[in-house]
Design a protein around this motif. Structure first.
Motif, PDB file in Angstrom:
ATOM      1  N   PHE A   1       1.645  18.785  -9.445  1.00  0.00           N
ATOM      2  CA  PHE A   1       1.559  17.653  -8.541  1.00  0.00           C
ATOM      3  C   PHE A   1       2.708  16.519  -8.758  1.00  0.00           C
ATOM      4  CE2 PHE A   1      -2.802  19.036 -10.132  1.00  0.00           C
ATOM      5  CZ  PHE A   1      -3.395  18.952  -8.879  1.00  0.00           C
ATOM      6  N   ALA A   2       3.871  16.922  -9.611  1.00  0.00           N
ATOM      7  CA  ALA A   2       4.856  16.091  -9.623  1.00  0.00           C
ATOM      8  C   ALA A   2       5.567  15.695  -8.287  1.00  0.00           C
ATOM      9  CB  ALA A   2       5.877  16.875 -10.782  1.00  0.00           C
ATOM     10  N   VAL A   3       5.948  14.294  -8.385  1.00  0.00           N
ATOM     11  CA  VAL A   3       6.847  14.216  -7.035  1.00  0.00           C
ATOM     12  C   VAL A   3       8.005  13.381  -7.310  1.00  0.00           C
ATOM     13  CG1 VAL A   3       6.652  12.696  -4.789  1.00  0.00           C
ATOM     14  CG2 VAL A   3       4.546  13.977  -5.781  1.00  0.00           C
ATOM     15  N   VAL A   4       9.078  13.576  -6.885  1.00  0.00           N
ATOM     16  CA  VAL A   4      10.380  12.915  -6.836  1.00  0.00           C
ATOM     17  C   VAL A   4      10.180  11.485  -6.781  1.00  0.00           C
ATOM     18  CG1 VAL A   4      12.740  12.500  -5.916  1.00  0.00           C
ATOM     19  CG2 VAL A   4      11.885  14.812  -6.140  1.00  0.00           C
ATOM     20  N   GLY A   5      10.517  10.544  -7.402  1.00  0.00           N
ATOM     21  CA  GLY A   5      10.519   9.041  -7.565  1.00  0.00           C
ATOM     22  C   GLY A   5       9.323   8.501  -8.241  1.00  0.00           C
ATOM     23  N   ALA A   6       8.214   9.421  -8.569  1.00  0.00           N
ATOM     24  CA  ALA A   6       7.145   8.861  -9.096  1.00  0.00           C
ATOM     25  C   ALA A   6       7.106   7.980 -10.137  1.00  0.00           C
ATOM     26  CB  ALA A   6       5.941  10.077  -9.061  1.00  0.00           C
ATOM     27  N   PRO A   7       6.390   6.582 -10.087  1.00  0.00           N
ATOM     28  CA  PRO A   7       6.330   5.815 -11.086  1.00  0.00           C
ATOM     29  C   PRO A   7       5.100   5.995 -11.979  1.00  0.00           C
ATOM     30  CG  PRO A   7       5.865   4.915  -9.414  1.00  0.00           C
ATOM     31  CD  PRO A   7       6.038   6.173  -8.902  1.00  0.00           C
TER      32      PRO A   7
ATOM     33  N   ARG B   1      -1.013   7.703 -10.925  1.00  0.00           N
ATOM     34  CA  ARG B   1      -2.646   7.733 -10.667  1.00  0.00           C
ATOM     35  C   ARG B   1      -2.798   8.401  -9.390  1.00  0.00           C
ATOM     36  NH1 ARG B   1      -5.825   2.084 -10.528  1.00  0.00           N
ATOM     37  NH2 ARG B   1      -4.515   1.434  -8.788  1.00  0.00           N
ATOM     38  N   THR B   2      -1.828   8.387  -8.287  1.00  0.00           N
ATOM     39  CA  THR B   2      -2.122   9.108  -7.009  1.00  0.00           C
ATOM     40  C   THR B   2      -2.339  10.850  -7.349  1.00  0.00           C
ATOM     41  OG1 THR B   2      -0.942   7.455  -5.879  1.00  0.00           O
ATOM     42  CG2 THR B   2      -1.162   9.679  -4.707  1.00  0.00           C
ATOM     43  N   GLN B   3      -1.322  11.027  -8.278  1.00  0.00           N
ATOM     44  CA  GLN B   3      -1.464  12.461  -8.735  1.00  0.00           C
ATOM     45  C   GLN B   3      -2.485  12.954  -9.272  1.00  0.00           C
ATOM     46  OE1 GLN B   3       2.288  13.827 -10.758  1.00  0.00           O
ATOM     47  NE2 GLN B   3       3.514  12.300  -9.493  1.00  0.00           N
ATOM     48  N   LEU B   4      -3.092  12.247 -10.218  1.00  0.00           N
ATOM     49  CA  LEU B   4      -4.373  12.294 -11.015  1.00  0.00           C
ATOM     50  C   LEU B   4      -5.678  12.501  -9.945  1.00  0.00           C
ATOM     51  CD1 LEU B   4      -4.139  10.152 -14.113  1.00  0.00           C
ATOM     52  CD2 LEU B   4      -4.338  12.712 -14.018  1.00  0.00           C
ATOM     53  N   SER B   5      -5.552  11.609  -8.921  1.00  0.00           N
ATOM     54  CA  SER B   5      -6.584  11.717  -7.920  1.00  0.00           C
ATOM     55  C   SER B   5      -6.602  12.930  -6.816  1.00  0.00           C
ATOM     56  CB  SER B   5      -6.365  10.315  -6.805  1.00  0.00           C
ATOM     57  OG  SER B   5      -5.459  10.543  -5.930  1.00  0.00           O
ATOM     58  N   TRP B   6      -5.272  13.360  -6.896  1.00  0.00           N
ATOM     59  CA  TRP B   6      -5.234  14.814  -6.217  1.00  0.00           C
ATOM     60  C   TRP B   6      -5.936  15.940  -7.114  1.00  0.00           C
ATOM     61  CZ3 TRP B   6       0.741  14.653  -4.985  1.00  0.00           C
ATOM     62  CH2 TRP B   6       1.025  13.912  -4.006  1.00  0.00           C
ATOM     63  N   PHE B   7      -5.559  15.718  -8.407  1.00  0.00           N
ATOM     64  CA  PHE B   7      -6.281  16.668  -9.328  1.00  0.00           C
ATOM     65  C   PHE B   7      -7.710  16.612  -9.176  1.00  0.00           C
ATOM     66  CE2 PHE B   7      -7.129  17.730 -14.201  1.00  0.00           C
ATOM     67  CZ  PHE B   7      -6.787  19.061 -13.664  1.00  0.00           C
TER      68      PHE B   7
ATOM     69  N   LEU C   1       3.337  -1.778 -20.372  1.00  0.00           N
ATOM     70  CA  LEU C   1       2.550  -1.628 -19.344  1.00  0.00           C
ATOM     71  C   LEU C   1       2.691   0.044 -18.960  1.00  0.00           C
ATOM     72  CD1 LEU C   1       3.231  -4.645 -17.142  1.00  0.00           C
ATOM     73  CD2 LEU C   1       1.237  -4.350 -18.620  1.00  0.00           C
ATOM     74  N   VAL C   2       3.695   0.531 -19.184  1.00  0.00           N
ATOM     75  CA  VAL C   2       3.949   2.072 -18.559  1.00  0.00           C
ATOM     76  C   VAL C   2       3.299   2.860 -19.806  1.00  0.00           C
ATOM     77  CG1 VAL C   2       5.485   3.871 -18.508  1.00  0.00           C
ATOM     78  CG2 VAL C   2       6.171   1.570 -17.537  1.00  0.00           C
ATOM     79  N   ILE C   3       3.611   2.504 -21.043  1.00  0.00           N
ATOM     80  CA  ILE C   3       3.044   3.296 -22.236  1.00  0.00           C
ATOM     81  C   ILE C   3       1.454   3.114 -22.125  1.00  0.00           C
ATOM     82  CG2 ILE C   3       2.760   3.371 -24.616  1.00  0.00           C
ATOM     83  CD1 ILE C   3       5.560   2.235 -24.939  1.00  0.00           C
ATOM     84  N   ASN C   4       0.908   2.125 -21.717  1.00  0.00           N
ATOM     85  CA  ASN C   4      -0.606   1.834 -21.614  1.00  0.00           C
ATOM     86  C   ASN C   4      -1.146   2.692 -20.638  1.00  0.00           C
ATOM     87  OD1 ASN C   4      -3.116   0.557 -22.366  1.00  0.00           O
ATOM     88  ND2 ASN C   4      -2.917  -0.200 -20.264  1.00  0.00           N
ATOM     89  N   ALA C   5      -0.480   2.651 -19.331  1.00  0.00           N
ATOM     90  CA  ALA C   5      -0.708   3.529 -18.260  1.00  0.00           C
ATOM     91  C   ALA C   5      -0.843   5.144 -18.529  1.00  0.00           C
ATOM     92  CB  ALA C   5      -0.038   3.314 -17.237  1.00  0.00           C
ATOM     93  N   ILE C   6       0.083   5.504 -19.304  1.00  0.00           N
ATOM     94  CA  ILE C   6       0.130   6.876 -19.593  1.00  0.00           C
ATOM     95  C   ILE C   6      -1.004   7.226 -20.566  1.00  0.00           C
ATOM     96  CG2 ILE C   6       1.662   8.813 -20.774  1.00  0.00           C
ATOM     97  CD1 ILE C   6       4.060   7.206 -19.679  1.00  0.00           C
ATOM     98  N   SER C   7      -1.135   6.280 -21.620  1.00  0.00           N
ATOM     99  CA  SER C   7      -2.260   6.463 -22.429  1.00  0.00           C
ATOM    100  C   SER C   7      -3.441   6.568 -21.899  1.00  0.00           C
ATOM    101  CB  SER C   7      -2.171   5.363 -23.573  1.00  0.00           C
ATOM    102  OG  SER C   7      -1.054   5.408 -24.287  1.00  0.00           O
TER     103      SER C   7
END
Length: 221
Positions: free
Chosen positions: A123-129, A151-157, A208-214
């Motif tokens: 699901f990985a995409v170039v430039g994805a934050p 989050r978009t990639q997770l929604s695809w999943f 914020l990034v760490i929290n989102a990944i967690s």
């Protein structure tokens, strides 16, 4: 001396056989661990999703991202594949290590049967934050690549799970699947710097990034 040499020669085939067994056993065990890989991330993992997204964003265009042309892909595939590399990504090496075929990009197969995803989906995409693009737009930080976030990639999943779990429970699927989350974060910080934001402001993104990944790696599907 002669007797000791002959004794050594006699033991060599036996030692070689043991060595082969020792080398093969971990690979056989590892191969039995995972039957599929589901990958999320950015340009370090993308296997071609962004190329197809770009064509959807600009239909009819003959201009594609630079990694859709040589020398990208020339080392291993001998033609561009949408990877931002001249060879394979870490996801490709993981698949090969576990005896799986290279994991196809999600966008390429989105209108095809889920049987095409038997060994997993990339699901990985170039430039994805890691954080949603809308979060940055509100702060005047614009993404020039795509609006595909973690989050978009997770929604695809989540969207393909009903077809993936049709013949078995999702628990069985996850028990035999390797899920690779990331890398994420590089584009969050990179876009901030590229658009003139200070180090101090960019540092505020780190928690914020760490929290989102967690949150993402603990999400219940």
């Amino acid at each position: 001396m002669a007797s000791s040499s002959s004794a050594l020669l006699k033991t060599l085939p036996f030692c070689f056989a043991i060595l082969v067994v020792l080398l093969l056993t971990p690979l056989q065990i590892a191969s039995a661990c995972y039957t599929s890989i589901y990958a999320f991330g950015d340009s370090l993992s993308d296997a071609g999703n962004y190329i197809h997204i770009y064509q959807q964003m600009f239909p009819g265009t003959h201009k594609l991202p630079r990694y859709a042309s040589p020398p990208y892909g020339e080392t291993y595939f001998h033609h561009p594949t949408g990877r931002t590399s001249d060879g394979r990504t870490i996801i490709d090496f993981m698949a090969e290590y576990y005896g799986l075929p290279l994991i196809p990009p999600y966008i390429r197969g989105v209108n095809q049967s889920s049987s095409n995803f038997g060994a997993g989906i990339n699901f990985a995409v170039v430039g994805a934050p890691a954080l949603d693009v809308g979060f940055y737009e509100e702060r005047g930080i614009h993404f020039t690549t795509s609006n595909i976030s973690m989050r978009t990639q997770l929604s695809w999943f989540k969207g393909v799970l009903p077809s993936l779990c049709r013949s078995s429970s999702c628990r069985e699927l996850f028990n035999s699947s390797l899920i690779v989350m990331g890398p994420f974060g590089g584009n969050d910080y990179g876009h901030s710097f590229l658009q003139g934001r200070s180090l101090e402001e960019t540092k505020t993104l780190v928690p914020l990034v760490i929290n989102a990944i967690s949150i993402s790696i603990q999400v219940r599907i």
